[in-house]
Design a protein around this motif. Structure first.
Motif, PDB file in Angstrom:
ATOM      1  N   PRO A  27      59.007   1.763  50.430  1.00 59.34           N
ATOM      2  CA  PRO A  27      57.675   1.828  51.114  1.00 59.34           C
ATOM      3  C   PRO A  27      56.821   2.488  49.806  1.00 59.34           C
ATOM      4  O   PRO A  27      56.768   3.352  49.467  1.00 59.34           O
ATOM      5  CB  PRO A  27      57.341   2.453  52.510  1.00 59.34           C
ATOM      6  N   GLY A  28      55.350   1.484  48.943  1.00 56.51           N
ATOM      7  CA  GLY A  28      54.475   1.797  48.389  1.00 56.51           C
ATOM      8  C   GLY A  28      55.106   1.917  46.760  1.00 56.51           C
ATOM      9  O   GLY A  28      54.152   2.081  46.433  1.00 56.51           O
ATOM     10  N   ARG A  29      56.714   1.201  46.495  1.00 54.21           N
ATOM     11  CA  ARG A  29      57.303   1.385  45.050  1.00 54.21           C
ATOM     12  C   ARG A  29      56.298   0.215  44.524  1.00 54.21           C
ATOM     13  O   ARG A  29      56.451  -1.267  45.186  1.00 54.21           O
ATOM     14  CB  ARG A  29      58.552   1.866  44.974  1.00 54.21           C
ATOM     15  N   PRO A  30      55.564   0.305  43.464  1.00 59.56           N
ATOM     16  CA  PRO A  30      55.411  -1.194  42.438  1.00 59.56           C
ATOM     17  C   PRO A  30      55.834  -2.207  42.841  1.00 59.56           C
ATOM     18  O   PRO A  30      57.250  -1.561  42.137  1.00 59.56           O
ATOM     19  CB  PRO A  30      54.505  -0.765  41.554  1.00 59.56           C
ATOM     20  N   MET A  31      56.154  -3.766  42.523  1.00 57.90           N
ATOM     21  CA  MET A  31      57.104  -4.472  42.314  1.00 57.90           C
ATOM     22  C   MET A  31      57.184  -4.616  40.910  1.00 57.90           C
ATOM     23  O   MET A  31      58.667  -4.159  40.622  1.00 57.90           O
ATOM     24  CB  MET A  31      56.617  -6.111  42.283  1.00 57.90           C
ATOM     25  N   LEU A  32      56.512  -3.879  40.251  1.00 60.50           N
ATOM     26  CA  LEU A  32      56.670  -3.554  38.395  1.00 60.50           C
ATOM     27  C   LEU A  32      56.112  -2.061  38.203  1.00 60.50           C
ATOM     28  O   LEU A  32      55.559  -1.903  38.243  1.00 60.50           O
ATOM     29  CB  LEU A  32      55.992  -4.348  37.323  1.00 60.50           C
ATOM     30  N   ASN A  33      56.947  -1.217  37.345  1.00 60.22           N
ATOM     31  CA  ASN A  33      57.619  -0.445  37.054  1.00 60.22           C
ATOM     32  C   ASN A  33      56.188  -0.367  35.750  1.00 60.22           C
ATOM     33  O   ASN A  33      55.724  -0.840  35.652  1.00 60.22           O
ATOM     34  CB  ASN A  33      58.007   0.791  36.660  1.00 60.22           C
ATOM     35  N   LEU A  34      55.643   0.790  35.307  1.00 54.62           N
ATOM     36  CA  LEU A  34      54.051   0.962  34.312  1.00 54.62           C
ATOM     37  C   LEU A  34      54.974   0.284  33.422  1.00 54.62           C
ATOM     38  O   LEU A  34      53.689  -0.614  32.621  1.00 54.62           O
ATOM     39  CB  LEU A  34      53.788   2.065  34.229  1.00 54.62           C
ATOM     40  N   TRP A  35      55.365   0.591  32.818  1.00 55.29           N
ATOM     41  CA  TRP A  35      55.737  -0.049  31.505  1.00 55.29           C
ATOM     42  C   TRP A  35      56.236  -1.387  31.833  1.00 55.29           C
ATOM     43  O   TRP A  35      55.506  -2.636  31.102  1.00 55.29           O
ATOM     44  CB  TRP A  35      57.323  -0.176  30.826  1.00 55.29           C
ATOM     45  N   GLU A  36      56.440  -2.205  32.847  1.00 55.38           N
ATOM     46  CA  GLU A  36      56.735  -3.887  33.028  1.00 55.38           C
ATOM     47  C   GLU A  36      55.710  -3.900  33.673  1.00 55.38           C
ATOM     48  O   GLU A  36      55.053  -5.367  32.661  1.00 55.38           O
ATOM     49  CB  GLU A  36      57.845  -4.093  34.047  1.00 55.38           C
ATOM     50  N   ALA A  37      54.672  -3.370  33.774  1.00 57.40           N
ATOM     51  CA  ALA A  37      53.277  -4.169  33.927  1.00 57.40           C
ATOM     52  C   ALA A  37      52.401  -4.205  33.200  1.00 57.40           C
ATOM     53  O   ALA A  37      52.001  -5.484  32.733  1.00 57.40           O
ATOM     54  CB  ALA A  37      52.195  -3.118  34.983  1.00 57.40           C
ATOM     55  N   PHE A  38      52.872  -3.139  32.179  1.00 53.84           N
ATOM     56  CA  PHE A  38      52.105  -2.872  30.597  1.00 53.84           C
ATOM     57  C   PHE A  38      52.432  -5.105  29.917  1.00 53.84           C
ATOM     58  O   PHE A  38      51.591  -5.228  29.432  1.00 53.84           O
ATOM     59  CB  PHE A  38      52.571  -2.735  30.126  1.00 53.84           C
ATOM     60  N   PHE A  39      53.460  -5.241  29.787  1.00 56.30           N
ATOM     61  CA  PHE A  39      54.408  -6.295  29.208  1.00 56.30           C
ATOM     62  C   PHE A  39      54.077  -7.657  30.030  1.00 56.30           C
ATOM     63  O   PHE A  39      53.684  -8.762  29.372  1.00 56.30           O
ATOM     64  CB  PHE A  39      56.187  -5.770  29.050  1.00 56.30           C
ATOM     65  N   LEU A  40      54.063  -7.404  31.153  1.00 58.44           N
ATOM     66  CA  LEU A  40      53.805  -8.109  32.348  1.00 58.44           C
ATOM     67  C   LEU A  40      52.071  -9.072  31.332  1.00 58.44           C
ATOM     68  O   LEU A  40      51.917 -10.215  31.209  1.00 58.44           O
ATOM     69  CB  LEU A  40      53.406  -7.922  33.617  1.00 58.44           C
ATOM     70  N   TRP A  41      50.892  -8.131  31.606  1.00 59.64           N
ATOM     71  CA  TRP A  41      49.638  -8.510  31.258  1.00 59.64           C
ATOM     72  C   TRP A  41      49.941  -8.910  30.118  1.00 59.64           C
ATOM     73  O   TRP A  41      48.762  -9.834  29.190  1.00 59.64           O
ATOM     74  CB  TRP A  41      48.381  -7.539  31.778  1.00 59.64           C
ATOM     75  N   HIS A  45      46.594  -7.660  46.190  1.00 60.47           N
ATOM     76  CA  HIS A  45      47.747  -7.603  45.932  1.00 60.47           C
ATOM     77  C   HIS A  45      48.229  -7.135  44.064  1.00 60.47           C
ATOM     78  O   HIS A  45      49.291  -6.793  44.003  1.00 60.47           O
ATOM     79  CB  HIS A  45      48.379  -8.951  46.200  1.00 60.47           C
ATOM     80  N   LEU A  46      47.275  -7.752  43.448  1.00 61.37           N
ATOM     81  CA  LEU A  46      47.362  -7.111  42.309  1.00 61.37           C
ATOM     82  C   LEU A  46      47.672  -6.102  41.955  1.00 61.37           C
ATOM     83  O   LEU A  46      48.678  -5.576  40.532  1.00 61.37           O
ATOM     84  CB  LEU A  46      46.301  -7.818  40.699  1.00 61.37           C
ATOM     85  N   PHE A  47      47.965  -5.008  42.752  1.00 62.73           N
ATOM     86  CA  PHE A  47      48.015  -3.358  42.888  1.00 62.73           C
ATOM     87  C   PHE A  47      49.835  -2.936  42.757  1.00 62.73           C
ATOM     88  O   PHE A  47      50.864  -2.394  42.181  1.00 62.73           O
ATOM     89  CB  PHE A  47      47.645  -2.873  43.898  1.00 62.73           C
ATOM     90  N   ALA A  48      50.141  -4.317  43.328  1.00 63.32           N
ATOM     91  CA  ALA A  48      51.800  -4.532  43.651  1.00 63.32           C
ATOM     92  C   ALA A  48      52.215  -4.473  41.577  1.00 63.32           C
ATOM     93  O   ALA A  48      53.955  -4.082  41.515  1.00 63.32           O
ATOM     94  CB  ALA A  48      52.910  -5.388  43.915  1.00 63.32           C
ATOM     95  N   PHE A  49      51.580  -4.877  40.628  1.00 62.89           N
ATOM     96  CA  PHE A  49      51.746  -4.680  39.596  1.00 62.89           C
ATOM     97  C   PHE A  49      51.588  -3.218  38.978  1.00 62.89           C
ATOM     98  O   PHE A  49      50.751  -2.885  37.702  1.00 62.89           O
ATOM     99  CB  PHE A  49      51.333  -5.293  38.780  1.00 62.89           C
ATOM    100  N   GLY A  50      52.399  -3.003  39.031  1.00 62.97           N
ATOM    101  CA  GLY A  50      52.857  -1.022  38.226  1.00 62.97           C
ATOM    102  C   GLY A  50      51.752  -0.302  39.226  1.00 62.97           C
ATOM    103  O   GLY A  50      51.963   1.481  38.852  1.00 62.97           O
TER     104      GLY A  50
END
Length: 759
Positions: free
Chosen positions: A336-350, A319-324
């Protein structure tokens, strides 16, 4: 240090700021609100009556419950379709009363809820970060931009667009949770009882939204307890000795708790009062409280990999794969398959999560951390075919986007501090830097969000919305059928027979599809013909028609889509039976189905596919025998050795009557073979024998007489001449014939066919 909840006055949250600064803040707020309104109006409501295409099963079930409400049958919980909390259903009932029984009426309440969540996240972000937690000074630009960026990312998210446009009751969870937290936060700062009462009402309504909302009370409880612990840690603790025992004095803490208890009582009291009806229902029906959770629990025996901890860890990791990395594979939740957050969003989330952990003593960050962790648990604790599952993660989305936005702000602030760290007169430069940094960050973020919004629009309306399999995912054919049938006059005695082979209908024991039942407003009777096999189909059709008071016209819906009812042999049998027992009128072709019409239906004669069985007896080894068969073309039964024309129907049907002995263990199959005059085999069809309940031979009752129906497609290149139709019975598992080889011939000749060239 100021901690939430804190005592405060009813004055403005922020000290007075210069007029020009207030003007810029107002202008920025208006600009953000304009962008958010434009984004949600385009992505949540544009063509909402067309996309998604059709109502799928769950949406139709919600519609039926809403119609139940409009009939005056009220409930606090609707057990249909694994159980449904009622808030969305009552709002759908209101929409239906205004917009009619339409797809738009079902989806408008959830689309509005998704839209409201965007603005609620903006407001909440502004409240949480509009004041510096260390010194208590106003930081309006921080609150404005963190809230605006979080709401902007939420508004242009592809996954949130897909979910928000579908009638999922979960859409009400993030809205009410945001409103409850925002009202509680502001109400405690302003010492406003009415705001806190509204917060309690929103918290109480959460119980009527979705299963994941059951963790919301835990969120409020843990945040309240952590706040009390922070108060205790910040107070002076005195120690006194008396009678050999030590006791701790928390006089300042006790005084503060006494001041806050009345407000806490208002929040808890209103929340409990509002949620009391559904809580009482679950107390009286505890099995329904756990029913759906038990079905999808990650701790089910078939999902634990032999280790409960490992099962949870694997599910959480995926489920954590959803972030980026990787997103929900379900078309109704996502592209299907697209993450909830894209890479730049996932970076700033963490980044935001890391900062929140570092600053956990600050109430805003501590609240978002608890929110993020707790509202992800419904997804981490459940598992099915969709991993990660965005729907079960939806309650955490406000915290996810606020943490991401906070990560962007704090990263930008860190870069700004590095740029001005070596300058003299730093206070002046810092003030200038604050304004310029805010303007620059606003411009950059606006550009990124605009590009992302355009990208989401293109993906949703041009990629997702035009995908070939989307109509199947949303089961559009049932919507199309209801719309088409609504156009036709409903004359007395008109009956529609609708074929259905999907297992979904059996599992839900549906008479028809719920979306069809919701959308169909005609008066003609409809009957589903469940046709997972063709055995005993004739008496089922006869029984369905005989149950009607009057039958004048029968329309049979012949599906093109094999997912629903496109069993070719079933269609052949039904149309042949109706033509044999009635008068054919016409056939109408539509995109996904055909409607065949028949009149003058005769229910006074036996409804069988054949007139009589040919007397043939074959006793096989292993306790199974043949006692007769019939052969025909269409509605006409052929006599033995009958000649027929090649240019007519080339699909033969054959009925075989079987009888089994006691304790039959083998699973038998048959092979129907056509041999040329020279003895060579020119056609073969193999089928596992099943009775009317789809049971193989090892589950047949002793001495049970079973009729099986088979269709033989004669090859198009088959030349005229004489042919033999032969039958061979064999064990499905061992492939050995059911006779002793060398003693008996494995093939039995049923009849001879004389094929001629038609005129």
């Amino acid at each position: 240090m100021s901690e939430f909840p804190s005592s405060g006055s009813n004055s403005n949250r922020f000290p007075q700021v210069p007029v020009d600064e207030r003007f810029r803040l107002t202008l920025a707020a208006v600009g953000i609100l304009f962008f958010l309104t434009l984004a949600v109006a385009t992505l949540r409501f544009h063509r909402l009556d067309e996309l998604p295409p059709g109502l799928f099963f769950d949406e139709g079930a919600n519609g039926l419950d809403a119609l139940q409400v409009l009939r005056g049958e009220h409930a606090v919980y609707f057990p249909r379709n694994n159980g449904r909390e009622p808030l969305g259903i009552y709002l759908m009932a209101l929409a239906i009363s205004i917009l009619g029984r339409t797809e738009l009426a079902i989806r408008m309440p959830t689309a509005l809820a998704g839209t409201g969540t965007v603005f609620a996240v903006f407001w909440l972000g502004w409240l949480l970060f509009g004041r510096d937690e260390k010194c208590g000074t106003a930081t309006p630009w921080r609150g404005l931009l963190i809230g605006g960026l979080a709401a902007g990312m939420l508004s242009v998210s592809l996954a949130q667009t897909v979910i928000g446009r579908t009638a999922f009751r979960v859409n009400f969870l993030p809205l009410l949770l945001c409103l409850s937290v925002a009202l509680l936060w502001e109400g405690w700062q302003r010492r406003s009882s009415w705001r806190i009462a509204l917060a309690g009402a929103c918290a109480g309504l959460l119980a009527y939204t979705y299963i994941a909302a059951r963790l919301a009370p835990v969120l409020f409880l843990l945040f309240g307890m952590s706040t009390i612990l922070r108060w205790a840690a910040s107070q002076d603790v005195g120690v006194e000795k008396g009678r050999g025992l030590f006791s701790l004095r928390f006089s300042p803490l006790a005084s503060r708790l006494r001041a806050e208890i009345p407000l806490a009582g208002v929040f808890v009291g209103v929340g409990v009062a509002v949620s009391a009806p559904i809580l009482f229902y679950f107390v009286m029906n505890p099995d329904q409280f756990f029913a759906r959770s038990n079905q999808v629990s990650v701790f089910q025996s078939d999902m634990t990999f032999g280790n409960l901890f490992l099962a949870f860890f694997v599910n959480a990791w995926e489920h954590l794969f959803a972030f980026g990395i990787r997103g929900d594979p379900n078309w109704r939740h996502n592209f299907p398959g697209r993450p909830m957050l894209n890479l730049w969003e996932a970076f700033f989330l963490w980044c935001g999560v890391s900062i929140a952990v570092w600053r956990w003593r600050q109430p805003a960050f501590r609240l978002l951390l608890l929110w993020f962790a707790l509202l992800l648990l419904p997804a981490l604790l459940s598992r099915d075919d969709n991993v990660p599952h965005f729907l079960r993660m939806l309650g955490a989305t406000p915290a996810i986007y606020l943490l991401t936005s906070a990560g962007v702000w704090e990263t930008a602030r860190l870069l700004r501090n590095r740029l001005f760290s070596g300058h003299d007169n730093s206070s002046l430069l810092r003030r200038v830097g604050d304004t310029r940094a805010g303007i620059l960050l606003t411009l950059v973020v606006s550009g990124v969000l605009l590009a992302q919004g355009v990208h989401t629009y293109g993906y949703y309306f041009q990629e997702w919305g035009t995908s070939p399999g989307l109509d199947e995912v949303y089961e559009q054919i049932w919507t199309d059928l209801a719309i088409e049938m609504n156009k036709k006059p409903s004359e007395p005695g008109t009956v529609y027979l609708i074929g259905r082979t999907s297992d979904y209908a059996w599992h839900h024991q549906a008479t028809t599809h719920p979306s069809f039942e919701y959308l169909y407003t005609g008066f003609a009777q409809t009957r589903i013909i469940h046709a997972t096999t063709t055995h005993n189909l004739a008496p089922r059709i006869e029984s369905a028609l005989a149950a009607q008071e009057k039958v004048s016209t029968v329309h049979y819906v012949d599906w093109e889509d094999c997912l629903v009812g496109g069993n070719e042999y079933t269609d052949l049998q039904v149309t042949a039976l109706l033509e044999k027992n009635g008068r054919y009128l016409k056939s109408e072709s539509h995109d996904s189905f055909r409607i065949h019409s028949y009149a003058e239906i005769d229910l006074n004669r036996p409804w069988t596919f054949y007139e009589h069985l040919e007397p043939v007896t074959v006793d096989y080894d292993g306790g199974i025998s043949v006692h007769g068969f019939a052969l025909g073309l269409g509605k006409e039964q052929l006599s033995l050795n009958q000649q027929f024309d090649l240019d007519q129907e080339r699909r033969l049907w054959i009925v075989i009557l079987w009888q089994t002995a006691f304790d039959l263990e083998a699973v038998y199959s048959i092979s129907l073979r056509l041999h040329s005059p020279e003895g060579g085999m020119v056609y073969q069809q193999d089928t596992v024998l099943e009775n009317s309940a789809s049971f193989p031979t090892n589950r047949w009752k002793a001495d049970e007489l079973v009729e099986t129906l088979h269709f033989l497609d004669l090859p198009s290149e088959l030349p005229p001449g004489n042919y033999e139709l032969r039958l061979m019975l064999y064990d499905f598992e061992t492939l050995k014939p059911a006779v002793e080889l060398g003693v008996w011939e494995p093939e039995t000749v049923l009849t001879s066919l004389q094929l001629s060239v038609g005129r």
